[in-house]
Design an enzyme around this catalytic site. Sequence first.
Site, PDB file in Angstrom:
ATOM      1  N   CYS A   1      15.944  31.837  -5.985  1.00 54.02           N
ATOM      2  CA  CYS A   1      17.119  32.035  -5.120  1.00 54.02           C
ATOM      3  C   CYS A   1      18.088  33.019  -5.753  1.00 54.02           C
ATOM      4  CB  CYS A   1      17.805  30.702  -4.835  1.00 54.02           C
ATOM      5  SG  CYS A   1      18.287  29.817  -6.317  1.00 54.02           S
TER       6      CYS A   1
ATOM      7  N   GLU B   1      22.190  24.452   0.067  1.00 54.01           N
ATOM      8  CA  GLU B   1      22.014  25.470  -0.984  1.00 54.01           C
ATOM      9  C   GLU B   1      20.964  26.430  -0.449  1.00 54.01           C
ATOM     10  OE1 GLU B   1      24.064  25.254  -3.635  1.00 54.01           O
ATOM     11  OE2 GLU B   1      24.798  23.493  -2.562  1.00 54.01           O
TER      12      GLU B   1
END
Length: 483
Positions: A286, A252
């Site tokens: 993110c 990720e």
Amino acid sequence: MPSAELFDGSEIHQWIGGEARPGNGPALTLIDAITGSPRGALRSSDSADVDAATAAATSAFAEWRRTPAAERAAALRRAAAQIRLHADELGRILSRDTGRLLGQATESAAVAADLLEEAAVTGVLEAGRSLGGNWMAVDAVRREPRGVIAVLTPWNDPYPAAAGLLAAALVTGNVIVHKPSERSSAAGSALASLLAPELPAGVMNVLVGGGEVGATLVADPRVDMVAHIGSTATGRSIARIAGARGARILLENGGKDPIVVDRGVDPRWAAEQISIGAFTNTGQLCTSVERIYLHADIAEAVTGELVRIAEGMVTGDPGANGTDLGPLVDERQLAIVARHVDEATEAGARCLTGGTRLDRPGSFYPPTVLTGCRADMAVMREETFGPIAAITVVPDFDAGLRAANDSEYGLAATVLTPSTEHALRAADELDVGTVKVNAVFGGAPGGSADPRKASGHGPGFGPALLGEFTALKAVHIEAAVTA
Ligand code: NAD
């Protein structure tokens, strides 16, 4: 239990085989994110520690995988209760470690507890399925744990990032060697000290230190799977090393999320949405909004509102009431942000507000609005990870969608539009793991997403994560012919 001494590093220990012990590696200096000054040091792990942690996990696997799922889930619930009990302390530690606003840091500890509890429910519901074969046979697809999982996590939202992966891996019967980020070592250690004691010795082992400790772990052939949340550069290095020996990888990684603002929306609301996306956690999420595409018809009005909001925000002590933005995590991060802004303005972008670090100790950078940004500028291509609203005006919605897709990354994207057709096209055409329409953040529990392109590989959250941590096995059983 976490305590204030974690701030100077003296209590930051590894967990190996059920025991807390200092690392045998070199000292790692800890920085106080609020003042920018060194606050202490910890002893990081060395290769013998990595070896011991991996050995402890390997020996704990046989028993843990056969422990009933309900018992594994009960351990997660106990850990969640501990986290809730110590949420204020965890918040203080994280705020000091990374500069996150105190209230949001405490809230993120509660989210970690939620994730543990959620996995304790969903993780026991499905262990496979039975098949309709011959009535004299049993046919089934079992889900089995993969084994030793290396869990490598970042500093920017460390409690939920670690808790989500750890909970899904543990409830499905895997054993762990976890290495939290060296930039949030105290937070990582505090979380580990609440989780590890709720598990049998060796089931969860925790290392401390930097990327070299993670790299040693990734190279260990006893590690069956590496789950990494962090930068794309690290993810690629992990994929090369762990992938080469056939280990499973879950990545990720970074993002460069766009927001496309269509004509016909309220400019003030649009500017609020953009400011939440670009400035929350000082732009260090993110899924921060990093590229803004404004329809020409509303560009001026939205930009004006955005500048007004940015100029009204207070950048300062993350623990003080009324502060909207804390510092960047450290000088390394500030250097990237400053480079992106400076290069953009030198290449013709206009800085309408912000654009220079604050004149005070700590890595403080104000909310910044740039217009006239072009696709070839680093601020529109590379992950900035700072409070920068970088704007490009587009002639129409189609051009906005095309620009949004013109990126190496594919984590998430937002569209603000009054048009149902445009909303449906965004959901279909955007090449990202998560599409949000008319809300920059949000989403119901139970979702899962595969990041696209350089943003990673495999679902990093939600029920699909349970599948990532298990391997399928087809089983066919018939009765023997007896003598
Ligand atoms: P990072 O990759 O530098 O570090 C993450 C972890 O990997 C740390 O524990 C680190 O020590 C370890 N590591 C570093 N180099 C390694 C190597 N060569 N081998 C093995 N392990 C290594 O990332 P970061 O700077 O801590 O985190 C910020 C990044 O994380 C940003 O790019 C952000 O977008 C991303 N992020 C992504 C998500 C997501 O869900 N996609 C969530 C949060 C953060």
